[in-house]
Design a protein around this motif. Structure first.
Motif, PDB file in Angstrom:
ATOM      1  N   SER A 172      24.166  42.391  50.389  1.00  0.00           N
ATOM      2  CA  SER A 172      22.670  42.356  50.541  1.00  0.00           C
ATOM      3  C   SER A 172      22.474  40.575  49.858  1.00  0.00           C
ATOM      4  O   SER A 172      21.676  39.877  50.040  1.00  0.00           O
ATOM      5  N   GLY A 173      23.051  40.223  48.951  1.00  0.00           N
ATOM      6  CA  GLY A 173      22.737  39.095  47.859  1.00  0.00           C
ATOM      7  C   GLY A 173      23.550  37.887  48.707  1.00  0.00           C
ATOM      8  O   GLY A 173      22.678  36.684  48.640  1.00  0.00           O
ATOM      9  N   VAL A 174      24.741  38.010  49.378  1.00  0.00           N
ATOM     10  CA  VAL A 174      25.221  37.131  50.079  1.00  0.00           C
ATOM     11  C   VAL A 174      24.281  36.678  51.404  1.00  0.00           C
ATOM     12  O   VAL A 174      24.140  35.592  51.523  1.00  0.00           O
ATOM     13  N   CYS A 175      23.907  37.720  52.007  1.00  0.00           N
ATOM     14  CA  CYS A 175      22.740  37.702  53.000  1.00  0.00           C
ATOM     15  C   CYS A 175      21.670  36.976  52.663  1.00  0.00           C
ATOM     16  O   CYS A 175      21.042  36.103  53.484  1.00  0.00           O
ATOM     17  N   ALA A 176      21.049  37.500  51.663  1.00  0.00           N
ATOM     18  CA  ALA A 176      19.737  36.572  51.135  1.00  0.00           C
ATOM     19  C   ALA A 176      20.097  35.142  50.905  1.00  0.00           C
ATOM     20  O   ALA A 176      19.133  34.443  51.417  1.00  0.00           O
ATOM     21  N   SER A 177      21.163  34.780  50.381  1.00  0.00           N
ATOM     22  CA  SER A 177      21.449  33.496  50.072  1.00  0.00           C
ATOM     23  C   SER A 177      21.634  32.689  51.608  1.00  0.00           C
ATOM     24  O   SER A 177      21.567  31.433  51.333  1.00  0.00           O
ATOM     25  N   TYR A 178      22.300  33.324  52.438  1.00  0.00           N
ATOM     26  CA  TYR A 178      22.343  32.690  53.560  1.00  0.00           C
ATOM     27  C   TYR A 178      21.393  32.554  54.558  1.00  0.00           C
ATOM     28  O   TYR A 178      21.228  31.969  55.713  1.00  0.00           O
ATOM     29  N   THR A 179      20.041  33.195  53.947  1.00  0.00           N
ATOM     30  CA  THR A 179      18.819  33.155  54.727  1.00  0.00           C
ATOM     31  C   THR A 179      17.604  32.327  54.125  1.00  0.00           C
ATOM     32  O   THR A 179      17.122  31.707  54.829  1.00  0.00           O
ATOM     33  N   HIS A 180      17.604  32.183  52.791  1.00  0.00           N
ATOM     34  CA  HIS A 180      16.825  31.249  52.434  1.00  0.00           C
ATOM     35  C   HIS A 180      17.253  30.575  50.753  1.00  0.00           C
ATOM     36  O   HIS A 180      17.838  31.642  49.971  1.00  0.00           O
ATOM     37  N   TYR A 181      16.994  29.532  50.388  1.00  0.00           N
ATOM     38  CA  TYR A 181      17.583  29.283  49.018  1.00  0.00           C
ATOM     39  C   TYR A 181      16.763  29.743  48.040  1.00  0.00           C
ATOM     40  O   TYR A 181      17.462  29.921  46.975  1.00  0.00           O
ATOM     41  N   PHE A 182      15.624  29.853  48.096  1.00  0.00           N
ATOM     42  CA  PHE A 182      14.879  30.319  47.215  1.00  0.00           C
ATOM     43  C   PHE A 182      14.891  32.006  46.912  1.00  0.00           C
ATOM     44  O   PHE A 182      14.781  32.691  45.864  1.00  0.00           O
ATOM     45  N   ALA A 183      15.758  32.730  47.969  1.00  0.00           N
ATOM     46  CA  ALA A 183      16.025  34.234  48.147  1.00  0.00           C
ATOM     47  C   ALA A 183      17.558  33.981  47.338  1.00  0.00           C
ATOM     48  O   ALA A 183      17.444  35.142  46.437  1.00  0.00           O
ATOM     49  N   MET A 184      18.114  32.883  47.326  1.00  0.00           N
ATOM     50  CA  MET A 184      19.235  32.771  46.480  1.00  0.00           C
ATOM     51  C   MET A 184      18.833  32.643  45.209  1.00  0.00           C
ATOM     52  O   MET A 184      19.636  33.253  44.293  1.00  0.00           O
ATOM     53  N   VAL A 185      17.730  32.145  44.669  1.00  0.00           N
ATOM     54  CA  VAL A 185      17.417  32.325  43.272  1.00  0.00           C
ATOM     55  C   VAL A 185      16.907  33.265  42.936  1.00  0.00           C
ATOM     56  O   VAL A 185      17.242  33.926  41.803  1.00  0.00           O
ATOM     57  N   SER A 186      16.039  34.100  43.617  1.00  0.00           N
ATOM     58  CA  SER A 186      15.735  35.446  43.348  1.00  0.00           C
ATOM     59  C   SER A 186      16.767  36.427  43.144  1.00  0.00           C
ATOM     60  O   SER A 186      16.999  37.111  42.132  1.00  0.00           O
ATOM     61  N   GLY A 306      11.813  27.450  40.065  1.00  0.00           N
ATOM     62  CA  GLY A 306      11.095  26.542  41.238  1.00  0.00           C
ATOM     63  C   GLY A 306      10.309  25.279  40.509  1.00  0.00           C
ATOM     64  O   GLY A 306      10.454  24.132  40.866  1.00  0.00           O
ATOM     65  N   ILE A 307       9.280  25.850  39.679  1.00  0.00           N
ATOM     66  CA  ILE A 307       8.339  24.765  39.153  1.00  0.00           C
ATOM     67  C   ILE A 307       9.168  23.940  38.112  1.00  0.00           C
ATOM     68  O   ILE A 307       9.211  22.631  38.141  1.00  0.00           O
ATOM     69  N   ALA A 308      10.264  24.518  37.213  1.00  0.00           N
ATOM     70  CA  ALA A 308      11.132  23.820  36.189  1.00  0.00           C
ATOM     71  C   ALA A 308      11.654  22.902  37.017  1.00  0.00           C
ATOM     72  O   ALA A 308      11.675  21.638  36.348  1.00  0.00           O
ATOM     73  N   VAL A 309      12.651  23.125  37.939  1.00  0.00           N
ATOM     74  CA  VAL A 309      13.397  22.185  38.867  1.00  0.00           C
ATOM     75  C   VAL A 309      12.634  20.811  39.471  1.00  0.00           C
ATOM     76  O   VAL A 309      12.771  19.961  39.275  1.00  0.00           O
ATOM     77  N   SER A 310      11.301  21.579  39.892  1.00  0.00           N
ATOM     78  CA  SER A 310      10.518  20.497  40.589  1.00  0.00           C
ATOM     79  C   SER A 310       9.836  19.341  39.398  1.00  0.00           C
ATOM     80  O   SER A 310       9.581  18.370  39.647  1.00  0.00           O
ATOM     81  N   LEU A 311       9.524  20.022  38.229  1.00  0.00           N
ATOM     82  CA  LEU A 311       9.168  18.966  37.169  1.00  0.00           C
ATOM     83  C   LEU A 311      10.120  18.319  36.626  1.00  0.00           C
ATOM     84  O   LEU A 311      10.030  16.967  36.387  1.00  0.00           O
ATOM     85  N   MET A 312      11.330  18.941  36.429  1.00  0.00           N
ATOM     86  CA  MET A 312      12.622  17.859  35.841  1.00  0.00           C
ATOM     87  C   MET A 312      13.148  16.964  36.653  1.00  0.00           C
ATOM     88  O   MET A 312      13.643  15.962  36.161  1.00  0.00           O
ATOM     89  N   VAL A 313      13.051  17.390  37.942  1.00  0.00           N
ATOM     90  CA  VAL A 313      14.134  16.662  38.884  1.00  0.00           C
ATOM     91  C   VAL A 313      13.229  15.993  39.950  1.00  0.00           C
ATOM     92  O   VAL A 313      12.854  14.793  40.047  1.00  0.00           O
ATOM     93  N   ARG A 314      12.740  16.742  40.943  1.00  0.00           N
ATOM     94  CA  ARG A 314      11.847  16.309  41.962  1.00  0.00           C
ATOM     95  C   ARG A 314      10.968  17.613  42.738  1.00  0.00           C
ATOM     96  O   ARG A 314      11.759  18.624  42.620  1.00  0.00           O
ATOM     97  N   PRO A 315      10.152  17.691  43.222  1.00  0.00           N
ATOM     98  CA  PRO A 315       9.437  18.552  43.804  1.00  0.00           C
ATOM     99  C   PRO A 315      10.474  19.321  44.969  1.00  0.00           C
ATOM    100  O   PRO A 315      10.647  18.657  45.918  1.00  0.00           O
TER     101      PRO A 315
END
Length: 483
Positions: A172-186, A306-315
């Motif tokens: 299920s973790g692999v499938c989530a990662s292949y479905t959406h990148y922020f699902a991979m973060v979750s 998501g917010i941390a990366v957006s603030l430190m790198v780019r949105p």
């Protein structure tokens, strides 16, 4: 006495599954009732156009876009036999939500009790933010299913050390990662939480945790190169997501907990979540406290990263990217609500949830089933079927051109923006490729109240046709006839 106890237990079990079945049936009817509309927006048009390509081409095109390919592959597989029906595509989005209700009702009853399981099912069904994406032809509901399964079975594996739970957690973790990148973060947050639990309580399972991480990495390896390229592109180039500020974060909270049709509903919703958390703390049940914090940590961790990366790198983050973690947010709420021992606050929270859910459902029902005036649709395309091509000069042009391409694959569409490898529409080209000598009649689509460019006025007679609505983007349409 034993016979009496067994009979009472059997009666309670039967009552639970009757209520369980009723909630699933009502939920299915509510979701299906939102399927009536034929109106699609830009991203849905992109989805439909993409899945009409071959499976290898789907992977190639989406590798240049910003999402993994599993959703598109499964959607094509399931709806191709139905002629790429709009209803079939919406049904594909509904099914994961129904499965979340089914799985949640069974598994949460085992992990907690009947009260928590029923609370989860009703709250998930009523939660405005998840209801918003119930029939959207995008990957969010499927990603939510995979992340929910991953969280449930990570805990099941921790408790029972079962091989089947272990494999369901990994897959299920692999499938989530292949479905959406922020699902991979979750999923990454869930992996981290499980590591912490194992490290402090079951060190003998650390080896299996590291093996799971290795297997996840190996199974994701075929897409890792595409993911890295997309990440580098988003970091080093212009991207459509706006910068995040304090007020952006405030808007995230309002969006996530509000209900259309009710002013300041989010304040009451947030207070309900706070009260639910306090009730868990006051219960002094260490297991419930830990599990509720873990459930909350997945959506909260996803937003934070998501917010941390957006603030430190780019949105790179917007609030709808937390949708895959929403079922676990509802688990947190269900645990807290089931622990409230006082009648008045419990009833108040249920009234708030019911009011918000019903109000938001009514708003969504009107939106999904509305007839859009002057819509860019099949009727528009058929009305101007005599034209040789279309020119789209809106800003940005993709908002209109993808919707237009959904309704017609026969006419060339020219845009004033470079066409990239991520564009799934074979009939969209850059404006420089337009050959005016062979185009006698062209439909020009520009932003509302914009002037027709002088370069066209010297070659064509321009007649105003109408204002059109393309996936929420308003534009003016002109007929250009060669002088």
């Amino acid at each position: 006495m034993k016979k009496f106890t067994d009979a009472a237990s059997s009666q309670n079990r039967n009552r639970y599954y009757i209520l369980y079945g009723i909630i699933i049936a009502v939920g299915t009817l509510l979701y299906v009732s939102l399927m009536g509309g034929r109106y699609i927006w830009t991203d849905e048009a992109y989805t439909f156009t993409l899945i009409k390509h071959s499976y290898p081409d789907i992977c190639t095109i989406t590798a240049a876009d910003v999402h993994p390919p599993l959703y598109y592959i499964l959607l094509k597989l399931c709806i191709q036999p139905f002629g790429y029906s709009l209803i079939a595509a919406k049904l594909f989005s509904i099914i994961p939500y129904i499965l979340i209700l089914i799985i949640g009702g069974v598994q949460l009853k085992k992990i907690f009790n009947s009260k928590t399981a029923i609370a989860f099912m009703v709250l998930f069904l009523l939660f405005p933010f998840s209801l918003l994406y119930a029939v959207e032809i995008r990957m969010y509901s499927l990603a939510a299913l995979f992340v929910f399964i991953n969280g449930i079975y990570a805990y099941q594996y921790y408790e029972r050390n079962s091989r089947s739970d272990y494999w369901i957690w990994i897959i299920s973790g692999v499938c989530a990662s292949y479905t959406h990148y922020f699902a991979m973060v979750s999923v990454g947050v869930i992996y981290l939480l499980l590591f912490i639990a194992i490290f402090f309580k079951k060190k003998t399972s650390l080896k299996h945790w590291f093996i799971a991480v290795l297997m996840t990495f190996v199974l994701y390896l075929p897409w890792l190169g595409s993911f890295m390229k997309q990440l580098v592109y988003k970091v080093n180039n212009d991207y459509w997501i706006s910068e995040i500020h304090f007020w952006t974060i405030k808007e995230y909270a309002i969006t996530m907990f509000s209900a259309d049709g009710l002013k300041r509903f989010e304040v009451f919703a947030l207070c309900s979540y706070l009260l639910a958390f306090i009730s868990v703390i006051l219960s002094r049940n260490k297991k419930l406290i830990v599990l509720s914090i873990c459930a909350l940590s997945v959506p909260a961790g996803t937003v934070f990263i998501g917010i941390a990366v957006s603030l430190m790198v780019r949105p790179i983050f917007i609030i709808r990217y937390v949708i895959p973690a929403v079922p676990l947010l509802i688990v947190f709420m269900a645990i807290g609500l089931s622990q409230i021992r006082f009648y008045v606050p419990a009833v108040l929270i249920w009234i708030i949830a019911l009011t918000g859910g019903i109000s938001h459902y009514y708003t969504n029902f009107k939106i999904e089933n509305r007839v859009v005036a002057n819509a860019l649709d099949t009727a528009f395309v058929e009305t101007y079927s005599y034209c040789d091509s279309y020119i789209v000069l809106t800003n940005p042009p993709i908002s209109v051109s993808w919707v237009l391409a959904y309704y017609t694959s026969e006419k060339p569409i020219y845009v004033n923006q470079a066409v990239t490898a991520a564009d799934p529409c074979d009939n969209i080209a850059y404006i420089d490729e337009l050959n005016t000598s062979v185009n006698e009649n062209i439909v020009l689509i520009i932003d509302v109240d914009s002037e027709v460019p002088d370069s066209y006025l010297s070659q064509y007679e321009c007649q105003y046709l109408q204002e059109i609505n393309a996936g929420g983007s308003l534009a003016d349409a002109y007929l250009m006839t060669k002088k």
